[in-house]
Design an enzyme around this catalytic site. Structure first.
Site, mmCIF file in Angstrom:
data_model
loop_
_atom_site.group_PDB
_atom_site.id
_atom_site.type_symbol
_atom_site.label_atom_id
_atom_site.label_comp_id
_atom_site.label_asym_id
_atom_site.label_seq_id
_atom_site.Cartn_x
_atom_site.Cartn_y
_atom_site.Cartn_z
ATOM 1 N N THR A 95 -6.443 7.164 6.399
ATOM 2 C CA THR A 95 -6.188 6.150 5.381
ATOM 3 C C THR A 95 -7.552 5.696 4.859
ATOM 4 O O THR A 95 -8.550 5.792 5.570
ATOM 5 C CB THR A 95 -5.444 4.923 5.950
ATOM 6 N N GLY A 96 -7.568 5.208 3.649
ATOM 7 C CA GLY A 96 -8.835 4.756 3.081
ATOM 8 C C GLY A 96 -9.201 5.578 1.855
ATOM 9 O O GLY A 96 -8.328 6.214 1.252
ATOM 10 N N GLY A 106 -4.465 11.249 -4.565
ATOM 11 C CA GLY A 106 -5.459 11.033 -3.512
ATOM 12 C C GLY A 106 -5.393 12.094 -2.438
ATOM 13 O O GLY A 106 -4.933 13.220 -2.673
ATOM 14 N N ASP A 107 -5.857 11.717 -1.254
ATOM 15 C CA ASP A 107 -5.878 12.676 -0.138
ATOM 16 C C ASP A 107 -4.524 12.803 0.558
ATOM 17 O O ASP A 107 -4.217 13.842 1.160
ATOM 18 C CB ASP A 107 -6.934 12.271 0.892
ATOM 19 N N GLY A 167 -9.543 8.098 -0.405
ATOM 20 C CA GLY A 167 -9.079 9.474 -0.327
ATOM 21 C C GLY A 167 -10.069 10.488 -0.867
ATOM 22 O O GLY A 167 -10.199 11.591 -0.320
ATOM 23 N N SER A 201 0.817 -1.220 0.000
ATOM 24 C CA SER A 201 0.000 0.000 0.000
ATOM 25 C C SER A 201 0.844 1.260 0.000
ATOM 26 O O SER A 201 0.296 2.361 0.061
ATOM 27 C CB SER A 201 -0.911 0.001 1.233
ATOM 28 N N THR A 254 -1.839 2.647 2.780
ATOM 29 C CA THR A 254 -1.339 3.937 3.261
ATOM 30 C C THR A 254 -0.851 3.834 4.698
ATOM 31 O O THR A 254 -1.339 3.021 5.467
ATOM 32 C CB THR A 254 -2.434 5.024 3.205
HETATM 33 N N1 ASP Z 1 -5.968 7.380 1.157
HETATM 34 C C1 ASP Z 1 -5.239 6.774 0.080
HETATM 35 C C2 ASP Z 1 -5.621 7.403 -1.195
HETATM 36 O O1 ASP Z 1 -6.788 7.668 -1.408
HETATM 37 C C3 ASP Z 1 -5.428 5.337 -0.107
HETATM 38 C C4 ASP Z 1 -5.493 4.492 1.080
HETATM 39 O O2 ASP Z 1 -5.413 4.934 2.198
HETATM 40 O O3 ASP Z 1 -5.602 3.323 0.893
HETATM 41 O O4 ASP Z 1 -4.765 7.563 -2.020
#
Ligand code: ASP
Length: 357
Positions: A251-252, A230-231, A254, A89, A200
Site C-alpha cells: 500500500t502507498g 496504480g500498482d 503505487g 481509500s 488501499t
Molecule cells: N497503492 C495505491 C495506488 O498507488 C494507493 C495506496 O495504497 O494508497 O493506487
C-alpha cells in the site's frame, strides 16, 4: 462466493477419491493398525494485511480454519473495507479522481492453481476484488480495464451504484476549491484539512496445507489524474503469490512500487532464502535506490509513503516501510492484532513530506 467449474470439478474428484481410498483401506484392515499420527500441518494458518484490514484478517482467518479457500477468505476479508463507506481509500466511499469520479483498481492471485485476475480504472462497482476474481475465474485473460471492465462486471451480475459518498464528495469539492489562490472557486470558511490519502487494502494468507493467496484493492491515490492506474492491479507490483514460496503486497505510493515490481521482488528474495522481513527491507532499499531525485530529500530519504507486507511458506510474516510508525494487521491462532512494521529510518528522521497536512 462463486466457485469455478474447474474448482468444482476438481473438489468433487478429490472428495470422491477420498471415499474410495477410505473404504478400500478399511476392507483390508484385519489387525489393529498403529495409532494414526495426524500429519503435521504444512504451515500454520496466518492472514496478514495493511492495518485497515484488522477486521478482515479475523474474518479471513476464521474462514480458513473452517476450510475455506485462501483466496475466497481474503476476498471476504477485503470486501469489509470495500463496502465500508467510512474507509475512503477503497471501494464505496473511496476518494475520487480530480474530476470527482471514483475509479477502482484490484488484483488477486490464487497460489495453488497459479491463476491471477485484475481490474483497473473500474467505475460504479464497489467490490473490484470480486471482479478481479471473476476475470480470473471466467476468462482467459488477467486484466480488464475501464468501461469494458465495468461492462464485464455488470454482465457477470455485479450491481452498479454511485460510489461517491457525500463525505467524499465534500472532501473533493474542498480539495478543488483550494488548488490555488487564483482559481474561480471560493474557499470554505471551515478549517477542514484536505487529506491527500493513500490507503488501499492488501491481504495475504496461508492455510495449514501451505496454500497461499493474495489480494489488493484500492481507490488509488486521491485526486489522481483520470485514467491513472496504480500498482494495486499490477500483478507483481500490488500483490504477488508463488505457492512454493510466499506472497507479498503493498500500500502507498503505487508509482514507486511499480518501478521495482515490489511484490514480485519480495517473493524472489524469499525464494533466495531471505525471511519476509529481510526480503521487504531489501525491497524498500531498492525502491529508494530506484527513485528519481524529486522524490527524495537531500539525505536521500523518500518523500512518500510505501509499505510492504509478506508471508512465506512457513507462515512467517512481516510488514516493512521507510519510516518507523506503520503498523500491519495479523490474525493467527493468537487472534487478530496489529504489529509494527520493520523500518529503515526512525520517526525523527522522517522529513516533512509535500502531502503532510
Ligand atoms: N497503492 C495505491 C495506488 O498507488 C494507493 C495506496 O495504497 O494508497 O493506487
Amino acid at each position: 462466493m462463486t466457485i469455478s467449474r474447474r474448482e468444482f470439478i476438481s473438489a468433487g474428484a478429490t472428495a470422491a477419491a477420498g471415499i474410495a481410498v477410505a473404504s478400500s483401506a478399511s476392507a483390508h484392515t484385519l489387525v489393529p493398525s498403529a495409532p494414526v499420527v495426524p500429519a503435521a500441518p504444512a504451515a500454520r494458518p496466518v492472514v496478514i494485511a495493511s492495518a485497515n484490514g484488522i477486521r478482515g484478517v479475523k474474518t479471513a482467518y476464521e474462514m480458513i480454519v473452517q476450510g475455506a479457500d485462501t483466496l475466497d477468505a481474503i476476498i471476504a476479508g477485503v470486501n469489509i473495507q470495500e463496502l465500508d463507506p467510512e474507509d475512503q481509500s477503497v471501494g464505496l466511499g473511496g476518494l475520487p479522481n480530480e474530476n470527482g469520479v471514483v475509479q477502482l483498481d484490484a488484483s488477486c492471485m490464487h497460489g495453488p492453481t497459479k491463476r491471477a485476475g485484475a481490474v483497473g480504472c473500474l467505475e460504479d462497482i464497489a467490490t473490484p476484488s470480486l471482479v478481479a476474481k471473476a476475470v480470473m475465474d471466467y476468462t482467459n485473460h488477467i486484466m480488464l480495464v475501464g468501461a469494458d471492465a465495468r461492462k464485464f462486471a455488470i454482465d457477470m451480475g455485479f450491481k452498479p451504484q454511485n460510489l461517491l459518498t457525500e463525505k467524499s464528495r465534500q472532501d473533493w469539492l474542498r480539495w478543488k476549491a483550494r488548488q490555488n489562490a487564483n482559481d474561480n472557486w471560493l474557499d470554505h470558511d471551515d478549517d477542514i484539512r484536505i487529506k491527500f490519502t493513500t490507503g488501499t487494502i492488501n491481504m495475504n494468507a496461508i492455510n495449514a496445507q501451505g496454500d497461499i493467496s493474495s489480494v489488493t484493492t484500492t481507490s488509488g491515490i486521491a485526486w489522481k489524474v483520470p485514467g491513472r492506474v496504480g500498482d494495486s492491479p499490477i500483478v507483481g507490483a500490488g500483490q504477488y503469490t508463488d505457492n512454493e514460496v510466499g506472497a507479498a503486497g503493498s500500500t502507498g505510493r503505487g508509482e514507486s512500487n511499480i518501478m521495482v515490481c515490489g511484490a514480485f521482488l519480495a517473493v524472489e528474495f524469499m525464494r533466495q532464502g531471505k525471511s519476509p522481513e529481510e526480503a521487504l527491507m531489501l525491497v524498500m532499499k531498492r525502491v529508494i535506490e530506484h527513485s528519481e531525485k524529486r522524490l527524495l530529500d537531500p539525505n536521500g530519504r523518500p518523500l512518500f509513503g510505501l509499505t510492504f507486507y509478506a508471508i512465506n511458506k512457513k507462515g512467517e510474516y512481516a510488514g516493512a516501510c521507510a519510516y518507523e510508525g506503520d503498523m500491519f494487521a495479523v490474525c493467527d491462532a493468537r487472534g487478530a492484532r496489529v504489529e509494527p512494521c520493520a523500518y529503515l529510518y526512525r520517526k525523527e528522521e522522517r522529513p516533512r513530506m509535500p502531502n503532510d497536512a
